[in-house]
Write a protein that holds these residues in place. Structure first.
Motif, PDB file in Angstrom:
ATOM      1  N   LYS A   3      -6.810   4.538   4.924  1.00 59.26           N
ATOM      2  CA  LYS A   3      -6.095   3.339   4.446  1.00 59.26           C
ATOM      3  C   LYS A   3      -4.820   3.044   5.232  1.00 59.26           C
ATOM      4  O   LYS A   3      -4.462   1.888   5.434  1.00 59.26           O
ATOM      5  N   LEU A   4      -4.134   4.099   5.651  1.00 56.99           N
ATOM      6  CA  LEU A   4      -2.809   3.910   6.253  1.00 56.99           C
ATOM      7  C   LEU A   4      -2.797   3.993   7.773  1.00 56.99           C
ATOM      8  O   LEU A   4      -1.805   3.617   8.396  1.00 56.99           O
ATOM      9  N   ASP A  35      -9.683  -3.297  -1.478  1.00 54.37           N
ATOM     10  CA  ASP A  35      -9.049  -2.069  -1.961  1.00 54.37           C
ATOM     11  C   ASP A  35      -9.660  -1.634  -3.286  1.00 54.37           C
ATOM     12  O   ASP A  35      -9.877  -0.441  -3.528  1.00 54.37           O
ATOM     13  N   LEU A  76      -6.281   8.747   2.623  1.00 52.65           N
ATOM     14  CA  LEU A  76      -4.976   8.225   3.027  1.00 52.65           C
ATOM     15  C   LEU A  76      -4.981   7.847   4.502  1.00 52.65           C
ATOM     16  O   LEU A  76      -4.444   6.801   4.898  1.00 52.65           O
ATOM     17  N   TYR A  77      -5.595   8.691   5.344  1.00 54.23           N
ATOM     18  CA  TYR A  77      -5.668   8.419   6.774  1.00 54.23           C
ATOM     19  C   TYR A  77      -6.466   7.136   7.025  1.00 54.23           C
ATOM     20  O   TYR A  77      -6.106   6.321   7.882  1.00 54.23           O
ATOM     21  N   ARG A  94       0.831  -1.213   0.000  1.00 54.23           N
ATOM     22  CA  ARG A  94       0.000   0.000   0.000  1.00 54.23           C
ATOM     23  C   ARG A  94       0.857   1.252   0.000  1.00 54.23           C
ATOM     24  O   ARG A  94       0.682   2.142  -0.832  1.00 54.23           O
ATOM     25  N   ILE A  95       1.784   1.331   0.960  1.00 57.36           N
ATOM     26  CA  ILE A  95       2.661   2.500   1.022  1.00 57.36           C
ATOM     27  C   ILE A  95       3.569   2.532  -0.196  1.00 57.36           C
ATOM     28  O   ILE A  95       3.865   3.595  -0.744  1.00 57.36           O
ATOM     29  N   GLU A 148      -2.520  -0.812  -7.253  1.00 64.31           N
ATOM     30  CA  GLU A 148      -2.409   0.379  -6.408  1.00 64.31           C
ATOM     31  C   GLU A 148      -1.699   1.508  -7.148  1.00 64.31           C
ATOM     32  O   GLU A 148      -2.058   2.683  -7.014  1.00 64.31           O
ATOM     33  N   ARG A 161      -5.605   0.378   8.614  1.00 73.20           N
ATOM     34  CA  ARG A 161      -4.399  -0.280   8.108  1.00 73.20           C
ATOM     35  C   ARG A 161      -4.404  -1.750   8.517  1.00 73.20           C
ATOM     36  O   ARG A 161      -4.529  -2.086   9.686  1.00 73.20           O
TER      37      ARG A 161
END
Length: 352
Positions: A178-179, A125, A175-176, A59-60, A274, A183
């Protein structure tokens, strides 16, 4: 062998661009040198982000690929805004959306599918990104287009700024989500498989240094490239629309193209998807709004209003992609379908 070729391209191409900018080489020559050199530099960015992907996870890693790949697009677009080429910038954003969804994803599915009968990626996802794609393109791009028809230029810019701020906020929240808050909640077995038993080509420190130096070199080369657009377009009969949608988008997103295809060939479909979809979301929800806000500091401001062909191309690309990826599986024929759609649109933009 391929990496050595890119190394030679960069070490020959970049000095020639520096010399050419001082000695005023012909625009067509500078255009060719700049395109090839940016692609070479993008390969180093791709290798560096692949190394970081192995360390950070899919992901990152996909986010890093999208970010540094889109850094090239952002840099080219800022210099285009400075030169007053609003049409090229809007067209390049369109080209990035359809290029990532149809060309990058299509090539990834096709090439990966030739090696593996069926490839899987995280279906959660895929479905999460589908909703964001619908918002970013179908809602946030079409609404300004429709409302602006009854607005003057000042109100259109105000609307564009409002939409841009909302999109940036939602992108940060995505983003917040997913990560941070979710997460690992939707991790698949394929995600875990993709990062096992593999060593990065470069260490973390070297990869970051390479990314930084390549980005600086791309910034200088992009400025040289933008100055060639008018003369090259006149010489070859290319419109601003075609230059933006096809040429700038392909050159500007070369890093994602190479990285996504390589990941698919290695059966790392979580990362490949992704990169393709994540890059599209970043272009639509972050890069485009940032460019709208940045344009306020230049003589000509850029509204978030696309032409009808651009809107139709982006909307149909999103809908086709959602239909294909929502099952969490891919094969070579689905890749061929995406590529066919891209080539149809490419012919249309060339003939406009």
């Amino acid at each position: 062998m391929v990496n050595r070729i890119f190394l030679i391209v960069v070490f020959i191409g970049f000095p020639l661009i520096v010399i050419g900018s001082l000695l005023h080489f012909p625009s067509v020559l500078m255009f060719g040198l700049s395109c090839i050199t940016i692609i070479g530099l993008s390969s180093f960015m791709g290798r560096a982000t692949e190394s970081l992907t192995i360390v950070a996870g899919p992901r990152i890693g996909g986010l890093l690929n999208a970010t540094f790949g889109n850094a090239v697009e952002l840099i080219i677009s800022i210099f285009s805004l400075k030169a007053g080429l609003i049409g090229v910038v809007l067209a390049s954003l369109t080209g990035s959306v359809i290029g990532n969804l149809l060309l990058v994803a299509g090539l990834s599915f096709f090439i990966g599918g030739l090696k593996f009968k069926r490839q899987n990626f995280n279906v959660f996802d895929a479905r999460h990104n589908s909703g964001l794609l619908m918002f970013a393109v179908i809602v946030a791009f079409i609404v300004p287009e429709m409302f602006s028809k009854n607005m003057n230029e000042t109100r259109t810019i105000t609307l564009s700024i409002g939409v841009s701020i909302i999109m940036i906020i939602l992108y940060v929240l995505a983003l917040y989500f997913k990560l941070v808050t979710h997460r690992g909640v939707y991790n698949s077995k394929e995600s875990e498989k993709n990062i096992e038993h593999e060593d990065p080509e470069w260490g973390k420190g070297k990869a970051i240094i390479v990314l930084g130096l390549a980005t600086l070199a791309v910034a200088f080369t992009s400025e040289r490239l933008v100055h060639t657009f008018h003369e090259v377009g006149t010489k070859f009969g290319w419109s601003e629309l075609f230059i933006g949608v096809i040429i700038v988008a392909i050159v500007g997103n070369a890093a994602e193209h190479a990285s996504a295809i390589l990941m698919a060939f290695k059966d790392k479909m979580d990362v490949a998807v992704e990169i393709a979809v994540g890059s599209t979301l970043q272009i639509a929800m972050f890069v485009a709004p940032i460019l709208v806000i940045t344009s306020l500091f230049f003589p000509v401001s850029m509204p978030l209003v696309f032409s009808v062909p651009e809107i139709v191309a982006m909307a149909t690309s999103v809908l086709l992609t959602i239909v294909i990826v929502n099952d969490g599986e891919s094969n070579w024929f689905e890749g061929a379908t995406l590529l066919a759609a891209y080539f149809i649109m490419g012919i249309g933009f060339y003939l406009l």
